[in-house]
Write a protein that holds these residues in place. Structure first.
Motif, PDB file in Angstrom:
ATOM      1  N   THR A   1     -54.100  34.513 -33.949  1.00 30.02           N
ATOM      2  CA  THR A   1     -54.107  35.828 -33.194  1.00 30.02           C
ATOM      3  C   THR A   1     -52.873  36.292 -32.464  1.00 30.02           C
ATOM      4  OG1 THR A   1     -55.549  36.525 -31.177  1.00 30.02           O
ATOM      5  CG2 THR A   1     -54.749  34.289 -31.081  1.00 30.02           C
ATOM      6  N   HIS A   2     -53.049  37.704 -31.994  1.00 28.78           N
ATOM      7  CA  HIS A   2     -51.660  38.015 -31.167  1.00 28.78           C
ATOM      8  C   HIS A   2     -52.433  38.364 -29.729  1.00 28.78           C
ATOM      9  CE1 HIS A   2     -53.560  41.816 -32.870  1.00 28.78           C
ATOM     10  NE2 HIS A   2     -53.537  42.121 -31.780  1.00 28.78           N
ATOM     11  N   ASN A   3     -53.542  37.938 -29.432  1.00 25.08           N
ATOM     12  CA  ASN A   3     -54.129  38.071 -28.148  1.00 25.08           C
ATOM     13  C   ASN A   3     -53.986  37.002 -27.219  1.00 25.08           C
ATOM     14  OD1 ASN A   3     -56.202  38.244 -26.117  1.00 25.08           O
ATOM     15  ND2 ASN A   3     -57.380  39.577 -27.123  1.00 25.08           N
ATOM     16  N   MET A   4     -52.934  36.931 -26.480  1.00 27.00           N
ATOM     17  CA  MET A   4     -52.762  35.589 -25.621  1.00 27.00           C
ATOM     18  C   MET A   4     -53.545  35.510 -24.756  1.00 27.00           C
ATOM     19  SD  MET A   4     -51.904  36.548 -22.139  1.00 27.00           S
ATOM     20  CE  MET A   4     -51.788  38.246 -21.366  1.00 27.00           C
ATOM     21  N   THR A   5     -54.431  36.315 -23.982  1.00 29.52           N
ATOM     22  CA  THR A   5     -55.865  36.069 -23.451  1.00 29.52           C
ATOM     23  C   THR A   5     -56.779  35.214 -24.010  1.00 29.52           C
ATOM     24  OG1 THR A   5     -55.273  37.937 -22.126  1.00 29.52           O
ATOM     25  CG2 THR A   5     -57.653  36.901 -21.911  1.00 29.52           C
ATOM     26  N   GLU A   6     -57.041  35.721 -25.188  1.00 30.75           N
ATOM     27  CA  GLU A   6     -57.937  34.738 -26.224  1.00 30.75           C
ATOM     28  C   GLU A   6     -57.457  33.143 -26.177  1.00 30.75           C
ATOM     29  OE1 GLU A   6     -60.413  36.391 -29.671  1.00 30.75           O
ATOM     30  OE2 GLU A   6     -58.549  35.979 -30.468  1.00 30.75           O
TER      31      GLU A   6
ATOM     32  N   ARG B   1     -51.949  39.935  10.214  1.00 28.96           N
ATOM     33  CA  ARG B   1     -52.775  40.326   9.512  1.00 28.96           C
ATOM     34  C   ARG B   1     -52.292  41.626   8.799  1.00 28.96           C
ATOM     35  NH1 ARG B   1     -58.646  39.591  12.343  1.00 28.96           N
ATOM     36  NH2 ARG B   1     -58.521  37.162  12.555  1.00 28.96           N
ATOM     37  N   GLN B   2     -51.082  41.530   8.233  1.00 28.16           N
ATOM     38  CA  GLN B   2     -50.495  42.683   7.720  1.00 28.16           C
ATOM     39  C   GLN B   2     -50.766  42.702   6.102  1.00 28.16           C
ATOM     40  OE1 GLN B   2     -46.665  44.145   9.190  1.00 28.16           O
ATOM     41  NE2 GLN B   2     -46.611  42.185  10.595  1.00 28.16           N
ATOM     42  N   ILE B   3     -50.796  41.420   5.638  1.00 25.66           N
ATOM     43  CA  ILE B   3     -50.808  41.204   4.006  1.00 25.66           C
ATOM     44  C   ILE B   3     -52.446  41.929   3.331  1.00 25.66           C
ATOM     45  CG2 ILE B   3     -50.846  39.620   2.402  1.00 25.66           C
ATOM     46  CD1 ILE B   3     -48.829  37.929   3.764  1.00 25.66           C
ATOM     47  N   GLU B   4     -52.196  42.831   2.445  1.00 24.78           N
ATOM     48  CA  GLU B   4     -53.275  43.250   1.753  1.00 24.78           C
ATOM     49  C   GLU B   4     -53.292  42.488   0.571  1.00 24.78           C
ATOM     50  OE1 GLU B   4     -55.229  47.352  -0.284  1.00 24.78           O
ATOM     51  OE2 GLU B   4     -53.174  47.428   0.571  1.00 24.78           O
ATOM     52  N   THR B   5     -52.439  42.183  -0.235  1.00 22.14           N
ATOM     53  CA  THR B   5     -52.530  41.362  -1.301  1.00 22.14           C
ATOM     54  C   THR B   5     -51.332  40.222  -1.332  1.00 22.14           C
ATOM     55  OG1 THR B   5     -51.492  42.797  -2.893  1.00 22.14           O
ATOM     56  CG2 THR B   5     -53.896  42.779  -2.504  1.00 22.14           C
ATOM     57  N   ILE B   6     -51.361  39.172  -1.990  1.00 21.31           N
ATOM     58  CA  ILE B   6     -50.259  38.401  -2.298  1.00 21.31           C
ATOM     59  C   ILE B   6     -50.452  37.715  -3.770  1.00 21.31           C
ATOM     60  CG2 ILE B   6     -51.234  36.538  -0.905  1.00 21.31           C
ATOM     61  CD1 ILE B   6     -48.588  35.710  -0.163  1.00 21.31           C
ATOM     62  N   HIS B   7     -49.402  37.588  -4.465  1.00 26.80           N
ATOM     63  CA  HIS B   7     -49.731  37.097  -5.589  1.00 26.80           C
ATOM     64  C   HIS B   7     -48.138  36.184  -5.865  1.00 26.80           C
ATOM     65  CE1 HIS B   7     -52.939  39.522  -6.721  1.00 26.80           C
ATOM     66  NE2 HIS B   7     -52.280  40.594  -6.308  1.00 26.80           N
ATOM     67  N   SER B   8     -48.653  35.178  -6.742  1.00 28.27           N
ATOM     68  CA  SER B   8     -47.386  34.308  -7.395  1.00 28.27           C
ATOM     69  C   SER B   8     -46.929  34.974  -8.574  1.00 28.27           C
ATOM     70  CB  SER B   8     -47.432  32.761  -7.433  1.00 28.27           C
ATOM     71  OG  SER B   8     -48.673  32.611  -8.009  1.00 28.27           O
ATOM     72  N   THR B   9     -46.021  34.466  -9.131  1.00 28.04           N
ATOM     73  CA  THR B   9     -45.389  35.155 -10.671  1.00 28.04           C
ATOM     74  C   THR B   9     -45.308  34.288 -11.547  1.00 28.04           C
ATOM     75  OG1 THR B   9     -43.018  34.849  -9.875  1.00 28.04           O
ATOM     76  CG2 THR B   9     -44.047  37.007  -9.240  1.00 28.04           C
ATOM     77  N   GLU B  10     -46.562  33.522 -11.829  1.00 25.72           N
ATOM     78  CA  GLU B  10     -46.352  32.484 -13.164  1.00 25.72           C
ATOM     79  C   GLU B  10     -46.491  33.438 -14.164  1.00 25.72           C
ATOM     80  OE1 GLU B  10     -48.394  32.295 -10.585  1.00 25.72           O
ATOM     81  OE2 GLU B  10     -48.292  30.312  -9.664  1.00 25.72           O
ATOM     82  N   PRO B  11     -45.790  32.916 -15.313  1.00 22.14           N
ATOM     83  CA  PRO B  11     -45.754  33.751 -16.350  1.00 22.14           C
ATOM     84  C   PRO B  11     -47.197  33.630 -17.401  1.00 22.14           C
ATOM     85  CG  PRO B  11     -44.538  31.761 -16.805  1.00 22.14           C
ATOM     86  CD  PRO B  11     -44.900  31.905 -15.321  1.00 22.14           C
ATOM     87  N   ASN B  12     -47.333  34.551 -18.267  1.00 20.50           N
ATOM     88  CA  ASN B  12     -48.383  34.077 -19.352  1.00 20.50           C
ATOM     89  C   ASN B  12     -47.701  33.980 -20.739  1.00 20.50           C
ATOM     90  OD1 ASN B  12     -47.936  36.636 -20.160  1.00 20.50           O
ATOM     91  ND2 ASN B  12     -49.552  37.431 -18.899  1.00 20.50           N
ATOM     92  N   LEU B  13     -48.647  33.574 -21.600  1.00 17.46           N
ATOM     93  CA  LEU B  13     -47.873  33.615 -23.029  1.00 17.46           C
ATOM     94  C   LEU B  13     -47.497  34.874 -23.484  1.00 17.46           C
ATOM     95  CD1 LEU B  13     -50.834  31.423 -24.667  1.00 17.46           C
ATOM     96  CD2 LEU B  13     -48.669  30.715 -23.871  1.00 17.46           C
ATOM     97  N   GLU B  14     -47.863  35.834 -23.041  1.00 17.62           N
ATOM     98  CA  GLU B  14     -47.026  37.141 -23.509  1.00 17.62           C
ATOM     99  C   GLU B  14     -45.547  37.085 -22.962  1.00 17.62           C
ATOM    100  OE1 GLU B  14     -46.530  40.651 -25.201  1.00 17.62           O
ATOM    101  OE2 GLU B  14     -48.697  39.825 -25.219  1.00 17.62           O
TER     102      GLU B  14
END
Length: 306
Positions: A211-216, A280-293
């Motif tokens: 596959t070329h679909n990394m989510t799959e 209470r200022q934060i709307e969203t917060i995300h870490s930056t782990e990579p994916n296979l893509e």
């Protein structure tokens, strides 16, 4: 109208089979395989081993060599050098018996367009000397029983994919090779096919997926191999690979004010993040782990879906 799949009996449990010792055995052994078409070397010293009952994913963009490798593993091509063993059988000179143990769903495996779903499968059932009661069982499994009299030429793309999968598993193969099995399908059909693949794995079938679909790949596969220009550039469990290449390790924060912040994931930044949380200022917060893509892009400079 497409009817629903029978999926209630197909829930995977940590890639176990009834005989857990089987998982310790290599079902597929690929050793130093290279292949040329004329002057072009399309595979370069590939080595992989796959356990029984495992789903392995081979990821790479078009032209990376995925289909060529499957053809070598299944004995359709003889490698320029190296060897492949399937259940101990040397696939450079396979006997006819091994093919009763292989199922394939390839992009170029055509259906008999004027034959009904049932008659397409009946043809192969007769070739494999399988009782016709198995046909109805498989058609129900892939959700095509109500359409069993429909000619293949009138099926939607998703239904055609399911019919090809039904044909691949009709004889209960030990090895299932799937080349881009969900390419171009809608999310609902893709999800159902994933459940069916999990079901095969639960029953002990070894599944080799390209596959070329990394989510799959991240969803289905125990291990993945990233293939680029005929070489395996990385191999392992999907999440382990992602963690290995987590060089950035930053936090991306969006405040309610509309301001975007990019902070290092360090103790020094913790006080600032704590202050934003307290007020209470934060709307969203995300870490930056990579994916296979992103891992593939880092290693090759090319995207998986190019």
């Amino acid at each position: 109208m497409e009817n629903q799949f029978q999926t209630k009996d197909f829930q995977i449990k940590e890639f176990q089979t009834e005989d857990n010792t089987r998982l310790d055995q290599n079902a597929i052994a690929i050793t130093n395989v290279s292949h040329r078409f004329g002057e072009k070397e399309v595979l370069k010293n590939i080595s992989l081993s796959v356990k029984k009952g495992e789903i392995i994913g081979l990821l790479g963009p078009s032209g990376a060599g995925k289909t060529t490798l499957i053809k070598i593993i299944t004995g359709q091509l003889v490698p320029t050098s190296g060897s492949v063993e399937l259940a101990g059988c040397d696939m450079r000179s396979p006997g006819p018996a091994i093919y009763r143990r292989i199922g394939m769903m390839m992009d170029d495996c055509g259906l008999y367009e004027r034959l009904s779903c049932y008659d397409n499968l009946r043809l192969y059932a007769d070739l494999y000397r399988i009782g016709h009661d198995r046909i109805g069982e498989v058609l129900k499994w892939v959700g095509l029983y109500e359409d069993r009299k429909c000619p293949a030429q009138k099926l939607s793309k998703g239904m055609r994919g399911r019919l090809m999968l039904a044909r691949a598993v009709l004889h209960r193969p030990e090895f299932l090779f799937l080349d881009e099995p969900t390419s171009g399908l809608d999310p609902a059909t893709t999800g159902h096919i994933h459940e069916l693949i999990f079901g095969m794995c639960k029953e002990g079938t070894t599944v080799f997926l390209t596959t070329h679909n990394m989510t799959e790949a991240e969803k289905l596969c125990k291990h993945v191999a990233l293939l680029h220009e005929g070489k395996i550039v990385e191999y392992g469990e999907p999440q382990e690979i992602n963690r290995k290449y987590n060089h950035i390790n930053r936090l991306r924060i969006r405040l309610y004010s509309g301001k975007d912040l990019d902070l290092p994931n360090t103790e020094e930044a913790a006080a600032q993040v704590y202050e934003y949380l307290q007020t209470r200022q934060i709307e969203t917060i995300h870490s930056t782990e990579p994916n296979l893509e992103s891992v593939f892009l880092e290693l090759t400079g090319q995207r998986l879906q190019e």
